[in-house]
Motif scaffolding. Sequence first.
Motif, PDB file in Angstrom:
ATOM      1  N   ARG A 161       0.201  10.285  -8.165  1.00 53.72           N
ATOM      2  CA  ARG A 161      -0.352   9.849  -6.875  1.00 53.72           C
ATOM      3  C   ARG A 161       0.776   9.573  -5.877  1.00 53.72           C
ATOM      4  NH1 ARG A 161      -3.907   5.820 -10.255  1.00 53.72           N
ATOM      5  NH2 ARG A 161      -5.667   7.174 -10.756  1.00 53.72           N
ATOM      6  N   VAL A 162       1.826   8.922  -6.352  1.00 62.50           N
ATOM      7  CA  VAL A 162       2.981   8.614  -5.502  1.00 62.50           C
ATOM      8  C   VAL A 162       3.603   9.913  -4.993  1.00 62.50           C
ATOM      9  CG1 VAL A 162       5.293   7.567  -5.488  1.00 62.50           C
ATOM     10  CG2 VAL A 162       3.412   6.448  -6.724  1.00 62.50           C
ATOM     11  N   LEU A 163       3.786  10.875  -5.894  1.00 63.61           N
ATOM     12  CA  LEU A 163       4.388  12.157  -5.506  1.00 63.61           C
ATOM     13  C   LEU A 163       3.494  12.912  -4.524  1.00 63.61           C
ATOM     14  CD1 LEU A 163       5.789  13.222  -8.989  1.00 63.61           C
ATOM     15  CD2 LEU A 163       7.061  12.221  -7.071  1.00 63.61           C
ATOM     16  N   ALA A 164       2.187  12.899  -4.760  1.00 60.50           N
ATOM     17  CA  ALA A 164       1.264  13.607  -3.864  1.00 60.50           C
ATOM     18  C   ALA A 164       1.262  12.969  -2.476  1.00 60.50           C
ATOM     19  CB  ALA A 164      -0.147  13.614  -4.457  1.00 60.50           C
ATOM     20  N   GLY A 201       3.042  16.055   6.993  1.00 59.79           N
ATOM     21  CA  GLY A 201       2.284  15.541   8.121  1.00 59.79           C
ATOM     22  C   GLY A 201       0.782  15.647   7.922  1.00 59.79           C
ATOM     23  N   GLU A 202       0.343  15.570   6.665  1.00 64.68           N
ATOM     24  CA  GLU A 202      -1.074  15.711   6.321  1.00 64.68           C
ATOM     25  C   GLU A 202      -1.575  14.438   5.644  1.00 64.68           C
ATOM     26  OE1 GLU A 202      -0.958  18.974   3.593  1.00 64.68           O
ATOM     27  OE2 GLU A 202      -0.562  20.458   5.149  1.00 64.68           O
ATOM     28  N   ASP A 203      -2.892  14.327   5.551  1.00 66.92           N
ATOM     29  CA  ASP A 203      -3.485  13.245   4.765  1.00 66.92           C
ATOM     30  C   ASP A 203      -3.379  13.612   3.286  1.00 66.92           C
ATOM     31  OD1 ASP A 203      -4.257  11.770   7.002  1.00 66.92           O
ATOM     32  OD2 ASP A 203      -6.200  12.788   7.118  1.00 66.92           O
ATOM     33  N   PRO A 204      -3.115  12.622   2.432  1.00 65.22           N
ATOM     34  CA  PRO A 204      -3.072  12.921   0.994  1.00 65.22           C
ATOM     35  C   PRO A 204      -4.472  13.220   0.469  1.00 65.22           C
ATOM     36  CG  PRO A 204      -2.757  10.575   1.382  1.00 65.22           C
ATOM     37  CD  PRO A 204      -2.817  11.235   2.721  1.00 65.22           C
TER      38      PRO A 204
END
Length: 137
Positions: A101-104, A112-115
């Motif tokens: 999750r941290v990496l994503a 510049g996107e939402d995860p």
Amino acid sequence: MPATSFRSDVHLHSEQSGGALSVTENTMPAGAPGPPLHRHDFDEAFYVLEGALTFQVEDALITAGPGEFAFAPRGVAHTLANQTGEPARYLLLCTPAGFERVLARRMAAQAGEDPPAWALADGPEVVVVGPRIGERA
């Protein structure tokens, strides 16, 4: 390590494995110092696909090349670095899952996107316990 040149692609995340395992393909740029010496409550296995990486697990330093594994058990101080002039690509397997999750989130911020929705839950705590490989405490 410079966030703009480190690359992570999550292939298996927590929600797909019932929290048991995550698999992330990472590319670490040439000369990347890697994170400081740290520990956390999950196991990490590193399988080198291309290039070479130097691992510190407690006081031991090892270099692994293509087809070789390094393992950092949960609770044990460890880190890695790419001390070569070429990028290194490796698979990171974490058990239990969660660190992906941290990496994503890092990759989404870089782009510049939402995860993705599955990456919004908290990741595990990582505690810094020392310097990067080659740095003094």
